[in-house]
Design an enzyme around this catalytic site. Structure first.
Site, PDB file in Angstrom:
ATOM      1  N   THR A 239      86.203 112.783  23.507  1.00  0.00           N
ATOM      2  CA  THR A 239      86.171 112.158  24.834  1.00  0.00           C
ATOM      3  C   THR A 239      87.128 112.958  25.711  1.00  0.00           C
ATOM      4  O   THR A 239      87.739 113.910  25.238  1.00  0.00           O
ATOM      5  CB  THR A 239      86.639 110.695  24.790  1.00  0.00           C
ATOM      6  OG1 THR A 239      88.051 110.676  24.576  1.00  0.00           O
ATOM      7  CG2 THR A 239      85.971 109.927  23.658  1.00  0.00           C
ATOM      8  N   CYS A 240      87.274 112.539  26.975  1.00  0.00           N
ATOM      9  CA  CYS A 240      88.149 113.354  27.820  1.00  0.00           C
ATOM     10  C   CYS A 240      89.611 113.238  27.402  1.00  0.00           C
ATOM     11  O   CYS A 240      90.420 114.083  27.732  1.00  0.00           O
ATOM     12  CB  CYS A 240      87.967 113.032  29.303  1.00  0.00           C
ATOM     13  SG  CYS A 240      87.488 111.366  29.643  1.00  0.00           S
ATOM     14  N   ASN A 241      89.936 112.187  26.654  1.00  0.00           N
ATOM     15  CA  ASN A 241      91.337 112.037  26.274  1.00  0.00           C
ATOM     16  C   ASN A 241      91.628 112.372  24.823  1.00  0.00           C
ATOM     17  O   ASN A 241      92.776 112.296  24.403  1.00  0.00           O
ATOM     18  CB  ASN A 241      91.803 110.604  26.531  1.00  0.00           C
ATOM     19  CG  ASN A 241      91.947 110.345  28.002  1.00  0.00           C
ATOM     20  OD1 ASN A 241      92.330 111.247  28.739  1.00  0.00           O
ATOM     21  ND2 ASN A 241      91.621 109.155  28.442  1.00  0.00           N
ATOM     22  N   ARG A 242      90.601 112.663  24.042  1.00  0.00           N
ATOM     23  CA  ARG A 242      90.882 112.912  22.628  1.00  0.00           C
ATOM     24  C   ARG A 242      89.795 113.754  21.973  1.00  0.00           C
ATOM     25  O   ARG A 242      88.643 113.739  22.388  1.00  0.00           O
ATOM     26  CB  ARG A 242      91.031 111.590  21.861  1.00  0.00           C
ATOM     27  CG  ARG A 242      89.718 110.819  21.692  1.00  0.00           C
ATOM     28  CD  ARG A 242      89.943 109.519  20.977  1.00  0.00           C
ATOM     29  NE  ARG A 242      90.691 108.592  21.828  1.00  0.00           N
ATOM     30  CZ  ARG A 242      91.899 108.123  21.540  1.00  0.00           C
ATOM     31  NH1 ARG A 242      92.484 108.466  20.411  1.00  0.00           N
ATOM     32  NH2 ARG A 242      92.511 107.311  22.357  1.00  0.00           N
TER      33      ARG A 242
ATOM     34  N   SER B  78      93.669 103.630  24.033  1.00  0.00           N
ATOM     35  CA  SER B  78      93.190 104.254  25.268  1.00  0.00           C
ATOM     36  C   SER B  78      94.286 104.295  26.315  1.00  0.00           C
ATOM     37  O   SER B  78      95.279 103.579  26.232  1.00  0.00           O
ATOM     38  CB  SER B  78      92.012 103.452  25.833  1.00  0.00           C
ATOM     39  OG  SER B  78      90.965 103.429  24.916  1.00  0.00           O
TER      40      SER B  78
ATOM     41  N   MET C 263      90.406 107.169  51.518  1.00  0.00           N
ATOM     42  CA  MET C 263      90.453 105.817  50.949  1.00  0.00           C
ATOM     43  C   MET C 263      89.215 105.032  51.348  1.00  0.00           C
ATOM     44  O   MET C 263      88.626 104.313  50.547  1.00  0.00           O
ATOM     45  CB  MET C 263      91.688 105.079  51.465  1.00  0.00           C
ATOM     46  CG  MET C 263      92.978 105.680  51.027  1.00  0.00           C
ATOM     47  SD  MET C 263      93.279 105.304  49.291  1.00  0.00           S
ATOM     48  CE  MET C 263      94.433 103.959  49.463  1.00  0.00           C
TER      49      MET C 263
ATOM     50  N   GLU D 213      90.080  99.292  27.528  1.00  0.00           N
ATOM     51  CA  GLU D 213      88.889  99.719  28.275  1.00  0.00           C
ATOM     52  C   GLU D 213      87.675  99.743  27.332  1.00  0.00           C
ATOM     53  O   GLU D 213      87.816  99.905  26.125  1.00  0.00           O
ATOM     54  CB  GLU D 213      89.135 101.082  28.941  1.00  0.00           C
ATOM     55  CG  GLU D 213      89.578 102.163  27.983  1.00  0.00           C
ATOM     56  CD  GLU D 213      88.473 103.126  27.665  1.00  0.00           C
ATOM     57  OE1 GLU D 213      87.390 102.972  28.229  1.00  0.00           O
ATOM     58  OE2 GLU D 213      88.705 104.008  26.829  1.00  0.00           O
TER      59      GLU D 213
ATOM     60  N   GLY E  96      88.911 107.706  56.384  1.00  0.00           N
ATOM     61  CA  GLY E  96      89.555 108.719  55.548  1.00  0.00           C
ATOM     62  C   GLY E  96      89.057 108.661  54.113  1.00  0.00           C
ATOM     63  O   GLY E  96      88.023 108.074  53.817  1.00  0.00           O
TER      64      GLY E  96
ATOM     65  N   HIS F 201      93.351 103.579  12.374  1.00  0.00           N
ATOM     66  CA  HIS F 201      93.381 104.324  13.632  1.00  0.00           C
ATOM     67  C   HIS F 201      92.023 104.285  14.334  1.00  0.00           C
ATOM     68  O   HIS F 201      91.944 104.018  15.528  1.00  0.00           O
ATOM     69  CB  HIS F 201      93.805 105.775  13.384  1.00  0.00           C
ATOM     70  CG  HIS F 201      93.789 106.610  14.623  1.00  0.00           C
ATOM     71  ND1 HIS F 201      94.715 106.449  15.637  1.00  0.00           N
ATOM     72  CD2 HIS F 201      92.944 107.590  15.046  1.00  0.00           C
ATOM     73  CE1 HIS F 201      94.448 107.296  16.616  1.00  0.00           C
ATOM     74  NE2 HIS F 201      93.375 108.005  16.283  1.00  0.00           N
TER      75      HIS F 201
END
Lengths: 438, 274
Positions: free
Chosen positions: A54-57, A114, A198, A119, A196, A104
């Site tokens: 994934t993008c984090n692991r 996460s 936001m 999430e 803008g 794990h």
């Protein structure tokens, strides 16, 4: 053979290292085939393998030889698929074996590991990782059972605890608050004050949630028109602001103005002319665009950026309080899995087999002795020794052969078959059908 | 006696359903419906059966004494809730409705349950009509009150969003506002019917349409509160907390109509209740 997990994630490795090992989805099939060939011929680095990317692991779950050889093989594997020298990522690698690896994976699936606690996306990613490995013949009995265990733990955690409940980002909190005021957004009008970055994010969020129509008011008409065009809304001149307030149900203000734009008297008049229809105002500008006193008007619900952040914090704290309950679920699921996994070991299987046959031998010996009656002691010994020798001779070959295979890559199949054929105890982890995304 | 047994069995189911609703509410789970709703359906079916049995046993509509009144109130409230609140999105309101029904059942269960011969004044075909209409009005007004309480709760929670609140399980303000309006209008319609049918009966029984006895007066006050709600809603736009508070007042008035008037003035014409 043992279950080994090796990899890195946002907690153990900085982004520079994570991106070195990042594995694009298109390369996963190849990587899986390199990891584990489906046939048990010794090709590949592991007997069974699953890749969770994934993008984090990036995590490799594999069934490899016990001890440093197995870990070494997986390090070599990571070097090969990333094309990066081992020294660059080695210090950041985390290695877990057996039960620790199982725990794990469950924690990952439940969202405990996460970046945003609890999430839900990760659950789908774990399911997908398993299915990819299945499709490419990389996983087998053990890792599939482990992944099903983790997926079930993730499902249970999300339905039985509040680990995934309530929004934990500012934009989702805003949507949740809107849901407490309005039944649905499809017949509602949103007014964006300011055009803008936001405002653009807010517009996208509103359109994603099916807002009925969108009005944009901005000091510079050009930018308002651009934003309106992008999201199918209507741009209005700055002088139309007060009239737009009569139409809108949701107001999101994000101008760079140094002073308040919506004053209490203006909103009060608008509310009266709206016949007291509720108005939901979100002020994400700093300095604030809306006078705080506006929040005191009946049927006006005003939130500034700090209010929303406080809700985020409160919801996160609530999720944190659920961690022990999730861990209890994980503990139960993992011990169920481990009980099954241990039966796959050769030695306990031989013990179980011998115990079972010995019980049969004793029962039959006693029966035979009763029916023979009046035997002399030496005669009895002959019969007893006969029974023992018979059993030992029959069990000799299976025992020796099973032991030979103890560390071979196909031992689990023999163990499973033996337990099945002799009806030896096999605590199966509960394995219901898994559904993608479920 | 079968009807009393049925009543107490139903009472147990009301208790179980209330417990289930409260437990789900506190547990914050949406899987509520699995236990709480079927138990409420069971309670209301058993209860309905008990009322029919009593009707057959007594030979007249069992709406004449205090036991029967409290029993009927609980039953009517639950039926109307199940019909009007049949949509999923109102399911969370059960946590307010079931305790009210249970309370009424508990009051009924300590009252004498014996079937007595009907006093002459009640021996009329107006009995089931007038009482039926009145209790339907009470049920709608009570539901309007429930929606109002939920509205006030949700509104308060929205003013303090960071505080953990049960209100997140409630329907939206918009939905609760709509429910208040619909329940109040039905309450008003049936209250009109109750007053009219009562007057016709009074005219027949006593020869006068209106006698200003406490219960009649209280029912008129209830009617006025609900009418005022609509007047203020449309002319002064009380579609906010003020309107909700008015409906809370309307419910208090219903309570006075239903029980209070008889307790305060035991010698009134409606005194057969106690």
């Amino acid at each position: 053979m043992q279950i080994t997990q090796i990899g890195l994630d946002h907690k153990t490795a900085p982004v520079q290292v994570r991106e070195l090992l990042a594995l694009p989805a298109a390369r996963i099939p190849d990587a899986l085939e390199t990891l584990s060939a489906s046939e048990c011929a010794g090709s590949g680095y592991a007997q069974e393998g699953v890749l969770l990317s994934t993008c984090n692991r990036l995590e490799v779950y594999a069934l490899v030889e016990d001890g440093p050889e197995g870990d070494g093989a997986l390090r070599e594997y990571l070097e090969r698929i990333s094309g990066v020298s081992r020294s660059q990522f080695d210090p950041h690698l985390q290695v877990r074996h057996g039960q620790a690896a199982a725990v794990h994976l469950c924690e990952v699936a439940c969202g405990l590991d996460s970046m945003v606690l609890g999430e839900s996306q990760i659950q789908g990613q774990v399911i997908e990782a398993h299915q990819m490995a299945l499709a490419h013949g990389a996983t087998g009995t053990v890792l599939s059972a482990l992944f099903r265990t983790a997926i079930q733990a993730g499902k249970r955690a999300r339905t039985e605890t509040a680990i995934s409940q309530h929004a934990v980002s500012v934009s989702h909190v805003a949507v949740e608050l809107a849901g407490q005021i309005y039944d649905n957004l499809t017949d509602k009008v949103a007014l964006l004050i300011g055009a803008g970055e936001m405002a653009e994010l807010a517009a996208k969020n509103l359109v994603d949630h099916g807002i009925g129509s969108l009005l944009v008011v901005n000091r510079s008409a050009g930018r308002a028109a651009g934003l309106a065009r992008q999201f199918g809304g209507e741009a209005l001149g700055w002088d139309r602001l007060n009239r737009a307030l009569l139409q809108a149900d949701i107001v999101i203000s994000s101008t760079a103005a140094p002073h308040a734009i919506l004053r209490r008297d203006v909103v009060e008049t608008a509310i009266q002319m709206r016949r007291n229809r509720p108005l939901f105002i979100i002020d994400i500008a700093v300095p604030r665009d809306v006078e705080p006193a506006v929040g005191g008007i009946s049927n006006v619900f005003l939130y500034d950026i700090d209010d929303l952040q406080q809700v985020v914090d409160a919801n996160l704290a609530q999720r944190q309080r659920e961690i022990p309950r999730v861990k209890a679920i994980i503990k139960a699921k993992v011990s169920e899995f481990m009980a099954w996994y241990r039966t796959l070991d050769v030695v306990p299987t031989i013990v179980d087999l011998r115990r079972q046959v010995e019980r049969i031998r004793e029962m039959e010996l006693e029966r035979a002795m009763r029916r023979l009656g009046g035997l002399s002691d030496p005669e009895r010994d002959v019969v007893r020794i006969f029974s023992q020798r018979l059993v030992n001779k029959i069990l000799h070959q299976p025992t020796v052969r099973l032991k030979e295979r103890a560390n071979g890559c196909d031992s689990y199949y023999y163990v499973e078959a033996l337990r099945e054929l002799f009806g030896l105890p096999r605590p199966k982890p509960e394995m219901d059908q898994e559904r993608p995304g479920g | 006696m079968a009807n009393v047994v049925g009543f107490f069995l139903a009472a147990l189911m009301y208790g179980a359903s209330t417990l289930a609703h409260v437990a789900c509410w506190i547990g914050g789970s949406r899987r509520c419906a699995r236990l709480s709703r079927p138990s409420l359906l069971a309670a209301v079916s058993l209860h309905g059966l008990a009322i029919v049995l009593r009707w057959v046993e007594a030979g007249y509509a069992p709406f004449s004494n205090a036991f029967e009144s409290f029993s009927l109130y609980a039953w009517g409230l639950t039926v109307v809730y199940l019909l009007a609140g049949s949509l999923r999105r109102y399911a969370a309101l059960g946590v307010f409705v079931t305790p009210l029904a249970l309370l009424s059942i508990l009051v009924a269960s300590v009252l004498p349950t014996r079937i007595e011969p009907l006093v002459p004044v009640l021996q009329s075909h107006w009995l089931p009509i007038h009482v039926g209409i009145s209790f339907t009005a009470y049920a709608f007004s009570t539901l309007a009150f429930v929606a109002a309480v939920a509205y006030l709760h949700q509104e308060r929670a929205l003013r303090q969003p960071a505080r953990r609140s049960w209100a997140r399980q409630l329907p939206s303000l918009e939905a609760l506002d709509g429910l208040q309006r619909r329940m109040a209008v039905l309450g008003l319609v049936f209250m009109t019917g109750a007053i009219m049918s009562g007057s016709m009966w009074a005219e027949k029984a006593w020869g006068v349409v209106w006698v200003w006895e406490p219960q009649q007066t209280a029912s008129l006050v209830t009617w006025f509160i609900h009418a005022l709600y609509f007047y203020l809603r449309h002319s002064a736009h009380w579609r906010d907390r003020r309107g909700a508070w008015l409906l809370v007042g309307g419910f208090v008035s219903v309570l006075v109509t239903f029980v209070g008037a008889d307790l305060l003035a035991p010698d009134s014409h409606h005194d057969f209740l106690f």
